[in-house]
Design an enzyme around this catalytic site. Structure first.
Site, mmCIF file in Angstrom:
data_model
loop_
_atom_site.group_PDB
_atom_site.id
_atom_site.type_symbol
_atom_site.label_atom_id
_atom_site.label_comp_id
_atom_site.label_asym_id
_atom_site.label_seq_id
_atom_site.Cartn_x
_atom_site.Cartn_y
_atom_site.Cartn_z
ATOM 1 N N LYS A 11 68.037 40.629 94.606
ATOM 2 C CA LYS A 11 67.842 41.679 93.610
ATOM 3 C C LYS A 11 68.262 41.171 92.220
ATOM 4 O O LYS A 11 68.892 40.107 92.101
ATOM 5 C CB LYS A 11 68.635 42.918 94.043
ATOM 6 N N TYR A 51 60.149 51.099 98.356
ATOM 7 C CA TYR A 51 61.217 52.032 98.739
ATOM 8 C C TYR A 51 60.704 53.452 98.965
ATOM 9 O O TYR A 51 61.457 54.416 98.827
ATOM 10 C CB TYR A 51 62.311 52.037 97.671
ATOM 11 N N PHE A 59 69.355 59.184 94.467
ATOM 12 C CA PHE A 59 69.552 57.891 93.809
ATOM 13 C C PHE A 59 68.249 57.118 93.575
ATOM 14 O O PHE A 59 68.275 56.027 92.993
ATOM 15 C CB PHE A 59 70.554 57.027 94.595
ATOM 16 N N ARG A 87 69.671 40.773 108.802
ATOM 17 C CA ARG A 87 70.445 41.979 108.474
ATOM 18 C C ARG A 87 71.937 41.732 108.725
ATOM 19 O O ARG A 87 72.782 42.210 107.981
ATOM 20 C CB ARG A 87 69.968 43.169 109.313
ATOM 21 N N THR A 93 75.070 48.108 104.049
ATOM 22 C CA THR A 93 74.476 48.561 102.784
ATOM 23 C C THR A 93 75.537 48.716 101.688
ATOM 24 O O THR A 93 75.327 48.291 100.553
ATOM 25 C CB THR A 93 73.754 49.910 103.008
ATOM 26 N N ARG A 104 76.766 40.411 101.418
ATOM 27 C CA ARG A 104 77.308 41.546 100.659
ATOM 28 C C ARG A 104 78.835 41.599 100.776
ATOM 29 O O ARG A 104 79.525 41.956 99.821
ATOM 30 C CB ARG A 104 76.672 42.855 101.145
ATOM 31 N N ASN A 114 73.944 45.686 95.409
ATOM 32 C CA ASN A 114 74.272 44.976 96.653
ATOM 33 C C ASN A 114 73.474 43.691 96.873
ATOM 34 O O ASN A 114 73.340 43.213 97.984
ATOM 35 C CB ASN A 114 74.234 45.929 97.854
ATOM 36 N N HIS A 117 68.059 42.340 99.613
ATOM 37 C CA HIS A 117 67.318 43.229 100.517
ATOM 38 C C HIS A 117 66.877 42.448 101.750
ATOM 39 O O HIS A 117 66.518 41.282 101.645
ATOM 40 C CB HIS A 117 66.066 43.791 99.824
ATOM 41 N N GLU A 128 56.231 44.522 104.299
ATOM 42 C CA GLU A 128 56.816 44.148 103.016
ATOM 43 C C GLU A 128 56.327 42.778 102.548
ATOM 44 O O GLU A 128 56.085 42.581 101.355
ATOM 45 C CB GLU A 128 58.352 44.192 103.125
#
Ligand code: DAT
Ligand code: MG
Length: 151
Positions: A11, A51, A59, A87, A93, A104, A114, A117, A128
């Protein structure tokens, strides 16, 4: 375990903080295969589509602003069980709940920053990757280490 594909994205905060090499190397060292990679300024429409399941959340507008606030690094990774494994490498998260040793857990403090993704299912991995990459941007190749990683 099946060979799967997952979409991993660094990100804008990860890019701005100089964490690109650090994050890529974690997936590389684990033994997954990189099949797509680009630095990319995400348009608002694409962020909203990516998203879309979170559209009703309070948010959501802030999330879209964040993801479009600077360049991201888009990646496609392939491997046995890569979706769930990525993951785990990424961690929870909320980075304050993410275990040390995860990306993270080691590199972030807030849910809204964070750094990375990862797709949450093989179906979303495919969806995706198709959303973020054009066909010619993906490479099929055989790493020389493959026989030393898989039986
Ligand atoms: P993940 O990125 O771990 O798959 P998610 O799919 O539930 O998490 O949410 C996508 C992103 O949206 C997440 O990385 C950060 C943001 N987000 C999720 N829950 C949030 C919350 N309660 N407050 C602020 N941002 C949130
Ligand atoms: Mg998610």
């Amino acid at each position: 375990e099946e060979v799967e594909e997952t979409y991993i994205m660094i990100k804008p905060d990860g890019v701005q903080r100089g964490l690109v090499g650090e994050i890529i190397s974690r997936f590389e060292k684990k033994g997954f295969k990189l099949t797509g990679l680009k630095l990319f300024q995400c348009p608002k429409e694409l962020a909203e589509e990516h998203y879309k399941d979170l559209k009703s959340k309070s948010f959501f507008p802030k999330l879209i602003d964040y993801i479009t606030s600077g360049p991201v690094v888009c990646m496609a990774w392939e491997g046995i069980g890569v979706v769930a494994s990525a993951r785990k490498l990424i961690g929870a998260t909320n980075p304050l709940n993410a275990e040390p040793g995860t990306i993270r857990g080691d590199l972030a403090v807030q849910t809204g920053r964070n750094v990375v993704h990862g797709s949450d299912s093989p179906e979303n991995g495919k969806r995706e990757i198709a959303l973020w990459f054009k066909e010619g941007e993906l490479s099929s190749w055989t790493p020389v280490q493959e026989p030393w990683l898989t039986e």
